[in-house]
Design a protein around this motif. Structure first.
Motif, PDB file in Angstrom:
ATOM      1  N   TYR A 173       0.814  -1.211   0.000  1.00 44.71           N
ATOM      2  CA  TYR A 173       0.000   0.000   0.000  1.00 44.71           C
ATOM      3  C   TYR A 173       0.855   1.273   0.000  1.00 44.71           C
ATOM      4  N   ASN A 174       0.381   2.259  -0.753  1.00 47.00           N
ATOM      5  CA  ASN A 174       1.077   3.538  -0.899  1.00 47.00           C
ATOM      6  C   ASN A 174       0.238   4.669  -0.322  1.00 47.00           C
ATOM      7  N   THR A 175       0.914   5.655   0.249  1.00 48.28           N
ATOM      8  CA  THR A 175       0.248   6.887   0.672  1.00 48.28           C
ATOM      9  C   THR A 175       0.976   8.064   0.043  1.00 48.28           C
ATOM     10  N   PHE A 176       0.228   8.888  -0.705  1.00 46.21           N
ATOM     11  CA  PHE A 176       0.788  10.049  -1.391  1.00 46.21           C
ATOM     12  C   PHE A 176       0.214  11.328  -0.808  1.00 46.21           C
ATOM     13  N   LEU A 177       1.019  12.380  -0.829  1.00 50.23           N
ATOM     14  CA  LEU A 177       0.525  13.692  -0.471  1.00 50.23           C
ATOM     15  C   LEU A 177      -0.482  14.143  -1.531  1.00 50.23           C
ATOM     16  N   ASP A 178      -1.510  14.842  -1.090  1.00 50.52           N
ATOM     17  CA  ASP A 178      -2.532  15.333  -2.026  1.00 50.52           C
ATOM     18  C   ASP A 178      -2.653  16.846  -1.856  1.00 50.52           C
ATOM     19  N   GLY A 179      -1.987  17.583  -2.734  1.00 45.79           N
ATOM     20  CA  GLY A 179      -2.042  19.046  -2.654  1.00 45.79           C
ATOM     21  C   GLY A 179      -0.927  19.621  -1.800  1.00 45.79           C
ATOM     22  N   VAL A 180      -1.139  20.866  -1.339  1.00 48.11           N
ATOM     23  CA  VAL A 180      -0.108  21.595  -0.606  1.00 48.11           C
ATOM     24  C   VAL A 180      -0.236  21.336   0.889  1.00 48.11           C
ATOM     25  N   VAL A 181       0.865  21.623   1.588  1.00 47.33           N
ATOM     26  CA  VAL A 181       0.884  21.494   3.045  1.00 47.33           C
ATOM     27  C   VAL A 181       0.821  22.914   3.627  1.00 47.33           C
ATOM     28  N   ASN A 182      -0.088  23.122   4.550  1.00 43.38           N
ATOM     29  CA  ASN A 182      -0.222  24.421   5.209  1.00 43.38           C
ATOM     30  C   ASN A 182       0.393  24.346   6.604  1.00 43.38           C
ATOM     31  N   LYS A 183       1.498  25.097   6.775  1.00 42.52           N
ATOM     32  CA  LYS A 183       2.190  25.103   8.065  1.00 42.52           C
ATOM     33  C   LYS A 183       2.214  26.524   8.609  1.00 42.52           C
ATOM     34  N   SER A 184       2.286  26.552   9.946  1.00 40.63           N
ATOM     35  CA  SER A 184       2.471  27.858  10.575  1.00 40.63           C
ATOM     36  C   SER A 184       3.212  27.684  11.905  1.00 40.63           C
TER      37      SER A 184
END
Length: 226
Positions: free
Chosen positions: A215-226
């Motif tokens: 099984y694979n897990t991919f990022l979907d879109g941007v990461v919002n950090k603060s």
């Protein structure tokens, strides 16, 4: 025939050395042909598959010593200072050797990967043996190639993790991978599977096919950090 079989007059006219040589040739040729026939028969028997009709004893031995393979692990590993690689490992938990093991990888669109050719720890294009209780590892693809091919609906998104388990043992694993020490962080991810087609044989002559997956897990879109 006159050239092959001499007349009595011709034979008596030969020297003693020629007579002995002719007799040896006449006697030796059939012997050589018989030996060649016996060798050919042995070679033919050796090349044939195991007997189609097994005795009860044969069946008992095979039943008591099944040949099985299973996924040992799948991981993202450092290949060099600039590249990571997806590595797939098979284990043979059996008491006997798995013969001529061949492994192919497919994305969820049933497209066969060509990336692993030439990248495997042991090139198994023609098959390798995995002894009882041992493992063999395969380099599936460099991480950037893996992200493109094994996530065809959204190629290029970052591969976060690979696992032989569909459910994460650590619920905060992805959070730690993506966000690190960020106090506030939000992101989306998606998952799919890589299909693994494994073909192998047993020391008893049987042939097996195993279709499994990880099984694979991919990022979907941007990461919002603060």
């Amino acid at each position: 025939m006159k050239l092959l079989v001499p007349t009595k007059k011709q034979f008596l006219g030969w020297t003693m050395l020629n007579r002995v040589g002719y007799i040896a040739a006449v006697v030796g040729t059939p012997v050589a042909l018989i030996q060649l026939s016996l060798w050919s028969l042995d070679a033919y028997r050796w090349l044939q598959p195991g007997p189609l009709i097994l005795t009860a004893e044969d069946k008992l031995v095979i039943d008591q010593n099944p040949t099985r393979l299973e996924i040992d692990s799948v991981s993202i590993e450092k290949y060099d200072s600039q590249r990571d690689m997806v590595v797939f490992t098979l284990r043979n938990p059996s008491t006997v050797t798995a013969k001529n093991v061949r492994v192919d990888f497919y994305n969820h669109k049933n497209e066969k990967s060509q990336y692993s050719k030439g990248l495997r720890y042991i090139d198994s294009g023609s098959g390798i043996d995995i002894p009882a209780g041992q493992t063999r590892s395969y380099r599936v693809a460099y991480k950037d190639e893996y992200e493109r091919f094994f996530n065809p609906t959204d190629p290029g998104e970052q591969l976060l993790k690979v696992s032989k388990h569909i459910n994460a043992k650590n619920p905060f694993e992805l959070q730690n991978i993506v966000c690190g020490n960020a106090s506030t962080c939000s992101f989306n991810s998606n998952g799919n599977s890589t299909v693994v087609n494994i073909k192998y044989g047993s020391i008893f002559g049987q042939k097996y096919g195993l279709l499994t997956q990880f099984y694979n897990t991919f990022l979907d879109g941007v990461v919002n950090k603060s």
